[in-house]
Scaffold this motif. Structure first.
Motif, short mmCIF file in Angstrom:
data_model
loop_
_atom_site.label_atom_id
_atom_site.label_comp_id
_atom_site.label_asym_id
_atom_site.label_seq_id
_atom_site.Cartn_x
_atom_site.Cartn_y
_atom_site.Cartn_z
N GLY A 109 5.04 2.90 -2.50
CA GLY A 109 4.42 2.11 -3.54
C GLY A 109 3.32 1.20 -3.02
O GLY A 109 3.01 1.18 -1.84
N SER A 110 2.71 0.45 -3.94
CA SER A 110 1.63 -0.47 -3.59
C SER A 110 1.74 -1.69 -4.47
O SER A 110 2.63 -1.79 -5.32
N PHE A 111 0.80 -2.63 -4.30
CA PHE A 111 0.79 -3.80 -5.17
C PHE A 111 0.54 -3.42 -6.63
O PHE A 111 0.81 -4.20 -7.53
N ALA A 112 0.03 -2.20 -6.87
CA ALA A 112 -0.28 -1.73 -8.21
C ALA A 112 0.88 -1.03 -8.88
O ALA A 112 0.75 -0.61 -10.03
N VAL A 113 2.00 -0.90 -8.21
CA VAL A 113 3.15 -0.14 -8.72
C VAL A 113 4.22 -1.10 -9.23
O VAL A 113 4.55 -2.08 -8.56
N ASP A 114 4.75 -0.81 -10.40
CA ASP A 114 5.85 -1.61 -10.91
C ASP A 114 7.17 -1.16 -10.29
O ASP A 114 7.34 0.01 -9.92
N ALA A 115 8.12 -2.09 -10.23
CA ALA A 115 9.40 -1.79 -9.60
C ALA A 115 10.13 -0.65 -10.30
O ALA A 115 10.89 0.08 -9.66
N VAL A 116 9.92 -0.47 -11.61
CA VAL A 116 10.62 0.61 -12.32
C VAL A 116 10.19 1.98 -11.79
O VAL A 116 10.93 2.95 -11.89
N ALA A 117 8.99 2.05 -11.22
CA ALA A 117 8.47 3.31 -10.72
C ALA A 117 8.33 3.29 -9.20
O ALA A 117 7.46 3.95 -8.64
N CYS A 118 9.21 2.55 -8.54
CA CYS A 118 9.15 2.46 -7.08
C CYS A 118 10.54 2.16 -6.54
O CYS A 118 11.18 1.19 -6.95
N VAL B 254 0.84 -1.20 0.00
CA VAL B 254 0.00 0.00 0.00
C VAL B 254 0.88 1.25 0.00
O VAL B 254 1.93 1.28 0.65
N TRP B 255 0.46 2.27 -0.76
CA TRP B 255 1.06 3.59 -0.58
C TRP B 255 0.81 4.05 0.85
O TRP B 255 -0.28 3.84 1.39
N GLU B 256 1.80 4.69 1.45
CA GLU B 256 1.67 5.11 2.84
C GLU B 256 1.65 6.63 2.94
O GLU B 256 2.60 7.31 2.56
N TRP B 257 0.53 7.14 3.46
CA TRP B 257 0.44 8.58 3.71
C TRP B 257 1.48 9.00 4.75
O TRP B 257 1.71 8.29 5.72
N THR B 258 2.09 10.14 4.54
CA THR B 258 2.96 10.74 5.55
C THR B 258 2.36 12.06 6.00
O THR B 258 1.41 12.57 5.41
N ALA B 259 2.93 12.63 7.05
CA ALA B 259 2.44 13.90 7.57
C ALA B 259 2.85 15.09 6.72
O ALA B 259 2.36 16.20 6.93
N THR C 57 13.61 6.15 -2.70
CA THR C 57 13.55 7.61 -2.78
C THR C 57 12.31 8.11 -3.50
O THR C 57 12.08 9.33 -3.56
N PHE C 58 11.50 7.21 -4.07
CA PHE C 58 10.38 7.63 -4.92
C PHE C 58 9.32 8.35 -4.09
O PHE C 58 8.94 7.90 -3.01
N ARG C 59 8.82 9.47 -4.65
CA ARG C 59 7.83 10.29 -3.95
C ARG C 59 6.53 10.35 -4.76
O ARG C 59 6.55 10.69 -5.94
N ASN C 60 5.44 10.02 -4.13
CA ASN C 60 4.12 10.18 -4.70
C ASN C 60 3.42 11.29 -3.93
O ASN C 60 3.80 11.61 -2.80
N TRP C 61 2.39 11.88 -4.52
CA TRP C 61 1.66 12.93 -3.83
C TRP C 61 0.22 12.94 -4.32
O TRP C 61 -0.08 12.53 -5.43
N ASP C 62 -0.67 13.40 -3.45
CA ASP C 62 -2.06 13.51 -3.86
C ASP C 62 -2.78 14.44 -2.88
O ASP C 62 -2.25 14.80 -1.82
N LEU C 63 -4.00 14.81 -3.26
CA LEU C 63 -4.83 15.63 -2.39
C LEU C 63 -5.25 14.81 -1.17
O LEU C 63 -5.50 13.61 -1.27
N PRO C 64 -5.35 15.43 0.00
CA PRO C 64 -5.65 14.65 1.22
C PRO C 64 -7.03 14.03 1.24
O PRO C 64 -7.29 13.17 2.08
N VAL C 65 -7.92 14.41 0.31
CA VAL C 65 -9.25 13.80 0.26
C VAL C 65 -9.28 12.52 -0.56
O VAL C 65 -10.26 11.78 -0.52
N ARG C 66 -8.23 12.20 -1.30
CA ARG C 66 -8.27 11.10 -2.25
C ARG C 66 -8.37 9.75 -1.54
O ARG C 66 -7.60 9.45 -0.62
N ARG C 67 -9.30 8.91 -2.01
CA ARG C 67 -9.52 7.60 -1.42
C ARG C 67 -9.49 6.48 -2.45
O ARG C 67 -9.39 5.30 -2.08
N GLN C 68 -9.65 6.81 -3.73
CA GLN C 68 -9.69 5.76 -4.75
C GLN C 68 -8.31 5.17 -5.01
O GLN C 68 -8.19 4.09 -5.57
N ILE C 69 -7.26 5.87 -4.60
CA ILE C 69 -5.90 5.37 -4.79
C ILE C 69 -5.62 4.22 -3.82
O ILE C 69 -6.34 4.04 -2.83
N PHE C 70 -4.57 3.47 -4.09
CA PHE C 70 -4.25 2.29 -3.27
C PHE C 70 -3.43 2.71 -2.05
O PHE C 70 -2.26 2.37 -1.90
#
Length: 455
Positions: free
Chosen positions: A421-430, A384-389, A433-446
């Motif tokens: 990353g998550s089970f939906a992420v390929d190793a080439v994109a994880c 699972v992608w892990e939210w940080t503060a 050091t890889f950083r993902n970002w999204d709006l704090p309301v997002r729930r459809q993401i993994f």
């Protein structure tokens, strides 16, 4: 995260031939690029071939594009960067460029555009790929920031894999009979984690990278961060733990919620993670068209940043900062250095992490002991992608490359950082050091999370 709609190229500052073994050998780089591009296209086909043209052209949620838009967009971005910027060739279909510019047309508008149909989109993407493979045989993988270490080919492979993850989210949102299958994750092997949380000692560590050949601009440059001592969960928060939060009135108590989060759950009558519903005394969830009991031992999935933050407050803890997360994942106290991954510098294998849509769900908490960090923290990569503060902000010395629209336009307090990353992420994109970002309301993401606390 987005790598959509690039507008210009530039030399990559500070590129280095350091990185994975053999990365500076041109033939090894070509083979790596071919393998990454081929794997991405096979996954794209696996996500688009099982559904009919009606499913491909439908918008299954206003949050997502029609699958056929993603399919042609993948080819358009590949053509733009590899055939036009690198090879200097004329556009194959100049009239379609505005249709597949993600900044020109938000997702909600895309179904109304005169998009390429499914067959035409497939032909276009295949024609671009054939020409790209011809180019890859002869182009020198040096001389500019785009070509050094095959960077631009790695960027395009990552772009396609990111859209594959987006298309998998669309599959989760679509209704109808299941069309995707995958084996179940193996039960956890080996001993369970030694403790529920581990201490990460105070002190400096190297965050980010200046040497990873295919790292993206927001991961750079490497810099030293001094982090106070903290404790962090050895595994992500599970469904069972999250159900305890629900049962204790977590969604009914405003004191646990940030004001904007409380407003969100009240406005939308949110009482549980997305795709959950209750029947009698049991929580059920919908997963890629299948309704099933919520598994107690899996990491919780499809929660917003606000939900993760509220749970952490309820538990008397907090979300880790991005720097804390990366130190727990990469810092090797014995060697005094930062690794590429929690387990070391070797690329991920199925023994290390749940990646690449190999499974269609997270593995149980405590899985993958071979992938744990030197401190004994597990599942920091994959599942699972892990939210940080942390807000999504540039590192000191950041330089946009190859265009501002990949990262720079998203910097600020509006977006929160997710890591791992998550089970939906390929190793080439994880990577570590890889950083993902999204709006704090997002729930459809993994998305899931783990918690931390001060010493």
């Amino acid at each position: 995260m987005s790598i959509d709609s690039p507008h210009r190229s530039a030399d990559r500052p500070g590129r280095s031939a350091d990185g994975p073994p053999g990365s500076a050998d041109p033939e090894a780089l070509r083979a790596r690029a071919v393998a990454a591009l081929t794997a991405a296209r096979a996954r794209t086909a696996a996500l688009t071939d099982p559904v009919d043209d009606r499913d491909l052209t439908a918008q299954h949620s206003p949050l997502m594009s029609p699958l056929v838009w993603d399919l042609a967009h993948i080819g358009n971005v590949e053509e733009l960067w590899l055939l036009r910027h690198v090879a200097g060739r004329e556009s194959l279909r100049p009239e379609i460029d505005p249709l597949y510019d993600a900044f020109e047309h938000p997702r909600s508008e895309r179904p109304k555009l005169p998009l390429l149909g499914p067959a035409e989109a497939r032909r276009y993407a295949a024609e671009v790929r054939g020409r790209v493979f011809d180019l890859l045989e002869s182009v020198p993988l040096e001389g500019t920031g785009l070509l050094t270490d095959g960077y631009v080919f790695g960027m395009i492979a990552q772009h396609e894999q990111q859209h594959d993850e987006t298309m998998l989210i669309t599959h989760q949102l679509r209704t109808g009979a299941p069309v995707l299958t995958a084996p179940e994750p193996d039960p956890p092997q080996g001993p369970p984690p030694g403790a529920a949380e581990v201490l990460v000692a105070a002190g400096p560590f190297t965050m980010g990278t200046s040497t990873e050949p295919w790292s993206l601009d927001n991961e750079r440059p490497a810099h030293v961060r001094d982090v106070a001592a903290f404790l962090i969960d050895t595994t992500p928060v599970t469904n069972a733990a999250y159900q305890a939060f629900i049962a204790d009135g977590g969604y009914r108590e405003s004191r646990w919620w940030a004001p904007e989060g409380w407003e969100q759950i009240r406005a939308h009558a949110i009482v549980a993670p997305l795709f959950w519903h209750r029947e009698g005394d049991q929580w059920l969830r919908r997963r890629f068209g299948v309704t099933e009991p919520v598994p107690a031992d899996e990491p919780v999935l499809h929660v917003s940043w606000y939900e993760a933050d509220a749970y952490a407050r309820w538990a008397g803890r907090r979300l880790p900062t991005e720097a804390e997360w990366e130190k727990a994942a990469r810092h090797d106290p014995a060697g005094g250095r930062s690794r590429r991954y929690p387990w070391g510098d070797a690329d991920p294998t199925p023994a290390h992490a749940n990646l690449g849509q190999r499974h269609l769900r997270p593995a149980p908490a405590g899985a993958y002991p071979a992938g744990e960090s030197p401190l004994g923290v597990r599942q920091l990569i994959g599942d699972v992608w892990e939210w940080t503060a942390s807000d999504f902000m540039p590192y000191p010395g950041f330089s946009a490359f190859p265009y501002r629209e990949y990262s720079e336009v998203f910097f600020g307090p509006e977006h929160k950082v997710l890591r791992g990353g998550s089970f939906a992420v390929d190793a080439v994109a994880c990577r570590g050091t890889f950083r993902n970002w999204d709006l704090p309301v997002r729930r459809q993401i993994f998305s899931g999370f783990r918690t931390a606390r001060d010493v």
